[in-house]
Design a protein around this motif. Structure first.
Motif, PDB file in Angstrom:
ATOM      1  N   PRO A 102       0.822  -1.226   0.000  1.00 28.79           N
ATOM      2  CA  PRO A 102       0.000   0.000   0.000  1.00 28.79           C
ATOM      3  C   PRO A 102       0.848   1.265   0.000  1.00 28.79           C
ATOM      4  N   SER A 103       2.038   1.197   0.586  1.00 28.14           N
ATOM      5  CA  SER A 103       2.901   2.375   0.629  1.00 28.14           C
ATOM      6  C   SER A 103       3.500   2.715  -0.734  1.00 28.14           C
ATOM      7  N   ASP A 104       3.590   1.717  -1.629  1.00 25.70           N
ATOM      8  CA  ASP A 104       4.113   1.936  -2.971  1.00 25.70           C
ATOM      9  C   ASP A 104       3.367   1.012  -3.932  1.00 25.70           C
ATOM     10  N   PRO A 105       2.225   1.448  -4.418  1.00 28.59           N
ATOM     11  CA  PRO A 105       1.380   0.570  -5.232  1.00 28.59           C
ATOM     12  C   PRO A 105       1.935   0.292  -6.631  1.00 28.59           C
ATOM     13  N   PHE A 106       3.083   0.871  -6.966  1.00 32.68           N
ATOM     14  CA  PHE A 106       3.647   0.654  -8.301  1.00 32.68           C
ATOM     15  C   PHE A 106       4.895  -0.223  -8.282  1.00 32.68           C
ATOM     16  N   THR A 107       5.302  -0.669  -7.109  1.00 31.43           N
ATOM     17  CA  THR A 107       6.509  -1.485  -6.997  1.00 31.43           C
ATOM     18  C   THR A 107       6.171  -2.846  -6.399  1.00 31.43           C
ATOM     19  N   ALA A 108       6.518  -3.903  -7.113  1.00 27.18           N
ATOM     20  CA  ALA A 108       6.253  -5.250  -6.622  1.00 27.18           C
ATOM     21  C   ALA A 108       7.173  -5.582  -5.454  1.00 27.18           C
ATOM     22  N   VAL A 109       6.607  -6.177  -4.422  1.00 32.25           N
ATOM     23  CA  VAL A 109       7.401  -6.604  -3.269  1.00 32.25           C
ATOM     24  C   VAL A 109       7.541  -8.120  -3.230  1.00 32.25           C
ATOM     25  N   ALA A 110       6.748  -8.824  -4.060  1.00 32.82           N
ATOM     26  CA  ALA A 110       6.820 -10.281  -4.101  1.00 32.82           C
ATOM     27  C   ALA A 110       6.172 -10.768  -5.393  1.00 32.82           C
ATOM     28  N   LEU A 111       6.542 -11.979  -5.812  1.00 35.27           N
ATOM     29  CA  LEU A 111       5.958 -12.608  -6.996  1.00 35.27           C
ATOM     30  C   LEU A 111       5.375 -13.959  -6.603  1.00 35.27           C
ATOM     31  N   TYR A 112       4.268 -14.324  -7.283  1.00 40.75           N
ATOM     32  CA  TYR A 112       3.640 -15.617  -7.016  1.00 40.75           C
ATOM     33  C   TYR A 112       4.193 -16.630  -8.012  1.00 40.75           C
ATOM     34  N   LEU A 113       4.992 -17.549  -7.516  1.00 40.94           N
ATOM     35  CA  LEU A 113       5.671 -18.535  -8.349  1.00 40.94           C
ATOM     36  C   LEU A 113       5.476 -19.927  -7.759  1.00 40.94           C
ATOM     37  N   LEU A 114       4.951 -20.834  -8.551  1.00 37.82           N
ATOM     38  CA  LEU A 114       4.768 -22.234  -8.134  1.00 37.82           C
ATOM     39  C   LEU A 114       3.983 -22.342  -6.824  1.00 37.82           C
ATOM     40  N   ASP A 115       2.810 -21.696  -6.839  1.00 38.91           N
ATOM     41  CA  ASP A 115       1.882 -21.789  -5.697  1.00 38.91           C
ATOM     42  C   ASP A 115       2.453 -21.222  -4.400  1.00 38.91           C
ATOM     43  N   GLN A 116       3.306 -20.230  -4.522  1.00 37.87           N
ATOM     44  CA  GLN A 116       3.909 -19.642  -3.320  1.00 37.87           C
ATOM     45  C   GLN A 116       4.355 -18.211  -3.613  1.00 37.87           C
ATOM     46  N   TRP A 117       4.194 -17.351  -2.575  1.00 34.10           N
ATOM     47  CA  TRP A 117       4.692 -15.989  -2.679  1.00 34.10           C
ATOM     48  C   TRP A 117       6.174 -15.955  -2.294  1.00 34.10           C
ATOM     49  N   TRP A 118       6.953 -15.276  -3.135  1.00 29.28           N
ATOM     50  CA  TRP A 118       8.386 -15.138  -2.883  1.00 29.28           C
ATOM     51  C   TRP A 118       8.736 -13.658  -2.811  1.00 29.28           C
ATOM     52  N   ALA A 119       9.368 -13.257  -1.698  1.00 30.37           N
ATOM     53  CA  ALA A 119       9.828 -11.872  -1.568  1.00 30.37           C
ATOM     54  C   ALA A 119      10.932 -11.603  -2.595  1.00 30.37           C
ATOM     55  N   VAL A 120      11.077 -10.348  -2.982  1.00 34.89           N
ATOM     56  CA  VAL A 120      12.032  -9.960  -4.019  1.00 34.89           C
ATOM     57  C   VAL A 120      13.440 -10.419  -3.683  1.00 34.89           C
ATOM     58  N   ASN A 121      13.880 -10.210  -2.462  1.00 36.74           N
ATOM     59  CA  ASN A 121      15.244 -10.579  -2.087  1.00 36.74           C
ATOM     60  C   ASN A 121      15.491 -12.079  -2.191  1.00 36.74           C
ATOM     61  N   ASP A 122      14.466 -12.894  -1.939  1.00 31.72           N
ATOM     62  CA  ASP A 122      14.630 -14.349  -2.041  1.00 31.72           C
ATOM     63  C   ASP A 122      14.702 -14.804  -3.498  1.00 31.72           C
ATOM     64  N   ILE A 123      14.048 -14.054  -4.391  1.00 27.86           N
ATOM     65  CA  ILE A 123      14.096 -14.412  -5.814  1.00 27.86           C
ATOM     66  C   ILE A 123      15.509 -14.251  -6.367  1.00 27.86           C
ATOM     67  N   LEU A 124      16.301 -13.385  -5.759  1.00 25.42           N
ATOM     68  CA  LEU A 124      17.661 -13.121  -6.226  1.00 25.42           C
ATOM     69  C   LEU A 124      18.697 -14.093  -5.664  1.00 25.42           C
ATOM     70  N   LYS A 125      18.237 -15.147  -4.973  1.00 26.74           N
ATOM     71  CA  LYS A 125      19.158 -16.100  -4.368  1.00 26.74           C
ATOM     72  C   LYS A 125      19.138 -17.442  -5.089  1.00 26.74           C
ATOM     73  N   THR A 126      20.178 -18.219  -4.867  1.00 23.27           N
ATOM     74  CA  THR A 126      20.286 -19.563  -5.443  1.00 23.27           C
ATOM     75  C   THR A 126      21.050 -20.474  -4.498  1.00 23.27           C
ATOM     76  N   THR A 127      20.741 -21.760  -4.594  1.00 21.10           N
ATOM     77  CA  THR A 127      21.511 -22.758  -3.823  1.00 21.10           C
ATOM     78  C   THR A 127      22.385 -23.597  -4.740  1.00 21.10           C
ATOM     79  N   ASP A 128      22.373 -23.285  -6.024  1.00 23.41           N
ATOM     80  CA  ASP A 128      23.161 -24.037  -6.992  1.00 23.41           C
ATOM     81  C   ASP A 128      24.591 -23.499  -7.019  1.00 23.41           C
ATOM     82  N   PRO A 129      25.573 -24.290  -6.594  1.00 24.22           N
ATOM     83  CA  PRO A 129      26.965 -23.815  -6.572  1.00 24.22           C
ATOM     84  C   PRO A 129      27.524 -23.551  -7.959  1.00 24.22           C
ATOM     85  N   ALA A 130      26.872 -24.112  -8.988  1.00 24.18           N
ATOM     86  CA  ALA A 130      27.348 -23.877 -10.350  1.00 24.18           C
ATOM     87  C   ALA A 130      27.066 -22.455 -10.814  1.00 24.18           C
TER      88      ALA A 130
END
Length: 442
Positions: free
Chosen positions: A73-101
């Motif tokens: 509500p404080s910023d209605p034009f900026t996404a704070v999370a995305l709905y991916l594979l039946d789950q909400w993911w915060a922006v910072n978590d989308i930028l992470k990976t567990t793949d060492p490659a």
């Protein structure tokens, strides 16, 4: 725990959208009194209801591929999370990976990587880290060539490229004549670690062409990143070019020459004589030419004289004055434009030729000025002589007039004297006659 970029490796865009539409249908008929909440990394809670979610295009103006986003509500034009594979993911978590490659610059290929690129460009840079004086990147297309820089399980930046032969968006029938890096970005929290230089090196090593382009206009901070690269690889002075439009021969300027003219460095230090392809991209020019260039660089003290131990400077799509590494964007202040500029025939001669032309022009100007000065002096002398001549003529005329007046006065005087003598004679005659008359009477 795996993150979206790891989970979406084999998931299609259609499947992702199908799951998102099912979720919004359920949300539409859910009980508004028992709304869900998502807690962000900064402990902020965002209410999830039909009024706070919406589909956004993943590839800019094209609405064929969309993803479901949650807005605060404080910023209605900026996404704070995305709905991916039946789950909400915060922006910072989308930028992470567990793949060492995923380490270093990794080419964007999967849907998950496209979503990470979207977050870096549209959310992190455009909504959070772009200043009011900067212009945003254009959205990356579905087929755009781009690489994400991964470090310690997190996306720290990206750069995108227009390969040689690819169509220019501004000219549907014109193709790029050399590979062009048209955008580069490093997150503010990851700056000062040399990531900008690392991506520039990766860009150089990814292509075999003898000329590589960076989108015009570059900022001063991006020039410093190029300077640091050329400090390490002095044999590549003819490799990097600042280009406009499709990068034709008259639409490119040698970056090494521009850096030398800008005099960015403050101290002279020896440079390492190594470049890509075991010493230099320009091996065809011969080792002697490379050595001559290296010596010229060291003597100049302004192009590639950077302390190798100096802290790497920040890179951003639209950097500030004190930032050291830069992002290139479509603006007069940004490092590289992300949009295709209008075609313009801009002659980009090397600085040595420009200097020679300037010297010739200076000499011509000096000679011309000298000629003008001589002509001015001669003109002034002629004017002075003419004034003196006029003055003498005027004096002569005045003298003649005075002389004539004097003669007239003298003539008048003579006439007056003659009349006076005549009158005096007559008077004496009258007196004598009177005296004789008196004597007769006696």
């Amino acid at each position: 725990m795996k993150f979206p970029v790891d989970l979406l490796a084999d998931v299609s865009q259609a499947e992702l959208e199908r799951l998102a539409h099912n979720y919004t249908n359920n949300l539409l008929y859910s009980n508004p009194d028992s709304s869900e909440h998502l807690t962000l990394t900064d402990s902020t809670q965002v209410t999830i209801d039909i009024s706070s979610v919406g589909f956004v295009p993943l590839y800019g103006s094209s609405d064929k591929q969309k993803i479901l986003a949650l807005f605060s509500p404080s910023d209605p034009f900026t996404a704070v999370a995305l709905y991916l594979l039946d789950q909400w993911w915060a922006v910072n978590d989308i930028l992470k990976t567990t793949d060492p490659a995923r380490d270093g610059a990794v080419e964007v290929e999967t849907l998950g990587e496209r979503i990470v690129l979207y977050i870096l460009n549209r959310v992190i840079y455009r909504a959070k880290e772009m200043s009011s004086e900067e212009l945003p990147f254009l959205c990356h297309g579905e087929k755009d060539n781009a690489k994400i820089l991964w470090k310690n399980g997190e996306a720290v930046g990206f750069y995108s490229v227009k390969p040689s032969g690819s169509l220019c968006k501004s000219f549907s029938t014109r193709s790029y004549q050399l590979p062009v890096m048209d955008s580069i970005f490093v997150r503010k929290c990851q700056r000062g670690k040399g990531f900008g230089l690392q991506m520039l090196e990766d860009f150089v090593l990814s292509f075999k062409e003898n000329c590589l382009g960076l989108r015009y206009p570059l900022t001063k901070s991006m020039y410093k990143v190029c300077e640091r690269y050329l400090c390490q690889y002095p044999g590549d002075t003819d490799l990097l070019w600042e280009v406009e439009s499709i990068g034709g021969p008259n639409q490119r300027t040698n970056i090494a020459n521009k850096i030398q003219a800008m005099d960015l460095s403050e101290a002279e230090v020896p440079v390492a004589s190594r470049g890509r392809s075991s010493g230099s991209k320009q091996r065809k020019m011969g080792e002697k030419i490379a050595e001559d260039k290296s010596e010229k660089v060291i003597r100049s003290g302004s192009v590639f004289s950077v302390d190798p131990d100096e802290k790497e400077e920040d890179v951003d799509a639209a950097p500030e004055e004190d930032e050291e590494e830069a992002t290139m964007l479509d603006k007069p202040a940004i490092a590289l434009a992300s949009q295709d500029l209008e075609e313009a025939d801009v002659t980009s001669a090397p600085s040595t030729e420009e200097q020679q032309v300037e010297d010739d022009a200076t000499q011509d100007l000096t000679s011309h000025d000298s000629q003008i000065t001589v002509e001015n002096v001669a003109s002034e002398i002629e004017e002075a002589e003419e004034k003196c001549h006029k003055k003498d003529t005027a004096m002569l005329v005045i003298s003649e007039e005075v002389l004539e007046v004097y003669k007239e006065a003298e003539t008048v005087g003579e006439v007056t004297d003659e009349k006076s003598e005549e009158s005096f004679t007559q008077h004496e005659t009258k007196i004598s006659a009177a005296q004789q008359a008196r004597g007769g009477d006696k």
